[in-house]
Scaffold this active site. Structure first.
Site, short mmCIF file in Angstrom:
data_model
loop_
_atom_site.label_atom_id
_atom_site.label_comp_id
_atom_site.label_asym_id
_atom_site.label_seq_id
_atom_site.Cartn_x
_atom_site.Cartn_y
_atom_site.Cartn_z
N SER A 114 4.34 -2.66 -0.19
CA SER A 114 4.74 -3.10 1.14
C SER A 114 5.30 -4.53 1.05
O SER A 114 6.26 -4.76 0.32
CB SER A 114 3.56 -2.99 2.11
OG SER A 114 3.97 -3.09 3.45
N GLU A 152 6.29 6.74 5.48
CA GLU A 152 5.56 5.49 5.56
C GLU A 152 4.99 5.21 6.95
O GLU A 152 3.81 4.89 7.11
CB GLU A 152 6.49 4.32 5.17
CG GLU A 152 7.12 4.42 3.79
CD GLU A 152 6.26 3.84 2.70
OE1 GLU A 152 5.17 3.33 3.01
OE2 GLU A 152 6.68 3.89 1.53
N HIS A 179 2.12 5.42 4.74
CA HIS A 179 2.08 4.08 4.16
C HIS A 179 0.73 3.85 3.48
O HIS A 179 -0.32 4.19 4.03
CB HIS A 179 2.29 3.06 5.28
CG HIS A 179 2.68 1.70 4.82
ND1 HIS A 179 3.73 1.46 3.97
CD2 HIS A 179 2.16 0.48 5.12
CE1 HIS A 179 3.85 0.16 3.77
NE2 HIS A 179 2.90 -0.46 4.44
#
Length: 510
Positions: free
Chosen positions: A215, A340, A432
């Site tokens: 991320s 995600e 995610h």
């Protein structure tokens, strides 16, 4: 890390008492540190890992150093206990997060955690390869104290592992007229310098350092890949769901001036230093709250805080740097999960099914000319409803479109591409952060089930983690390189496979 005993003291002289099988000591350039042995898991490779937690690489960023570039930690006397995680830049209760990343109170927030199977000095060229992990959290949150980031199973497989902390939010990345820019980035650089200068003492090879992150951490390692000033500090990059910031100079300055105006202070070090930490966090939270309009701005412009193009440390956007050949000698693995951000709409699935897909996508900013080709390229997802195609579109705009775009800019540079497609037993899609425990091979760790569901497949963790270890050791992860001619992509699923053009579904948005 509950199996690590509490420290005897903060700093104490070396003694025969500590030279037991439980504890282990290593000399760094700033002084001696004490860690302790822990078991690895998985029943293969090395059975023990030595953990050294909270080693300071810089002075505490408080007082005159609060908005300054990081300053290397001055030497200490005696032995520094490195048995518990040190203070984190993240403050307070982070609430419910996808990855357990606890906050630790205190001022000395610039630290590294080192995990090694061989805590003895390695001769030049004889050390183990090294992984350096940069945590995510949108550049305003996150913590290296997560049990998921424990390097014990990388140690099991012969890789020394380091996780690092850095200043977050406005303290780390906010524009201040007379302060150094990109202070959080400068923290990364000083931590990587610490690795170069000290990792041989922990059995690592400073000439074989791979940086990785997820991320915002994935964005961090891509930022470093495109920075001239960072090239000597690492030798390979593994970018997971990279969220690049590349904030324009004027946008960064406007955010800083607006925050100062809201606080009623001058946009200077003196002005911001008059505000305590809680006040800045309060203002920062208010300025970055996501409503419908600000959400669209984030989709189009990216995050409001993070690495900014300052013309000094970061001279140009990462895309421009990669196009110019910066980092072309570094092997890169890059990829993302399939969905995600689809979890944003997870609880609203029933309500959203009554909204036509085209209307929802238009509200999210999709251009009319892209609508038909995008829906055709993602027909399998569109069939699952409006919530799923809306989540896929957000995922593509914020994460997945950057993969083929950045790879194309690197030209013939050695690059490997993957997708993580295994559907979580909790959400039914690859959300995610889902791939992180597979990366670290910690499926037996804490808080895995809320993200992955019951019984996530260990065989898939063996494949993902094994590919990472191979890349760290050899510079190749075990599937064919991506070229514009072949576009071969590793798809992690049950079973995994290699496909041609694994990111074809995002091309209508490129």
């Amino acid at each position: 890390m509950s199996n690590i005993p509490s420290p005897h003291s903060t700093e104490q002289p070396a003694s025969a008492e500590s030279a037991t099988a439980e504890f282990v000591e290593v000399d760094t350039q700033a002084g001696r540190v004490r860690g302790c042995w822990r078991p690895t898991t998985g029943g293969r490779g090395r059975a023990r890992s030595a953990g050294f937690l909270g080693i300071p690489f810089a002075e505490a960023p408080v007082g005159e150093l609060r908005f300054a570039a990081p300053v290397a930690r001055r030497p200490w006397e005696g032995v520094l206990d490195a048995l518990e995680f040190a203070p984190t830049a993240q403050r307070g209760d982070p609430g419910v997060t996808l990855i357990p990343e606890p906050s630790v109170p205190g001022e000395s927030t610039l630290n590294v955690n080192v995990f090694t199977p061989s805590p003895e000095r390695a001769a030049a060229g004889e050390g183990l390869p090294v992984l350096v992990w940069i945590h995510g959290g949108g550049y305003f949150a996150g913590s290296p104290a997560s049990p998921w980031y424990d390097g014990r199973n990388f140690n099991r497989d012969g890789v020394v592992t380091v996780s690092l902390s850095y200043r977050l939010g406005f303290d780390g990345f906010g524009w201040i007229s007379d302060a150094p820019s990109n202070r959080g980035v400068r923290d990364w650089l000083l931590a990587l310098e610490w690795v170069q200068n000290n990792i041989a003492e922990f059995g690592g090879d400073p000439a074989r350092v791979t940086i990785a992150g997820q991320s915002a951490g994935g964005g961090a390692v891509l930022t470093l890949l495109g920075m001239e000033a960072a090239q000597h500090l690492f030798h390979g990059v593994y970018a997971i769901s990279g969220a690049l910031a590349d904030i324009a100079t004027d946008r960064s300055e406007k955010f800083g001036r607006d925050l100062a105006a809201a606080a009623g202070v001058a946009p200077t070090r003196a002005g911001f230093s008059a505000l305590d930490e809680d006040r800045i966090l309060e203002l920062q939270k208010k300025a970055t709250e996501l409503g419908p309009e600000s959400m669209l701005a984030v989709i189009d412009e990216g995050l409001p805080l993070g690495p900014a193009i300052d013309g000094d440390l970061i001279r140009r956007s990462t895309q421009e740097s990669l196009r110019a050949g910066i980092g072309a000698d570094k092997p890169l693995v890059i990829g993302a999960t399939d969905d995600e951000f689809s979890m944003i709409f997870f609880e609203a699935q029933k309500k959203l099914r009554w909204i036509p897909k085209s209307i929802m996508l238009k509200k999210l900013g999709m251009q009319k000319q892209n609508m038909k080709p995008y829906l055709a390229a993602n027909a399998d997802v569109a069939r699952k409803g409006t919530a799923r195609i809306a989540g896929r579109y957000l995922t593509d705009k914020m994460f997945r479109t950057s993969v083929p775009r950045l790879v194309a800019l690197r030209g013939d540079a050695p690059t490997w591409v993957y997708r993580f497609s295994w559907p979580s037993g909790t959400f039914g899609f690859a959300e995610h952060c889902l791939d992180v425990p597979f990366f670290f091979d910690c499926l037996d760790g804490v808080a895995i089930e809320p993200l992955a569901g019951p019984n996530p497949p260990q065989r898939l963790a063996d494949e993902v983690h094994g590919g990472v270890v191979s890349f760290i050791e050899t510079g190749e992860p075990g599937w064919p390189r991506y070229t514009e001619g072949s576009r071969q992509t590793r798809v992690y699923d049950t079973p995994s496979s290699v496909v041609t053009d694994g990111y074809a579904s995002v091309r209508p948005l490129l």
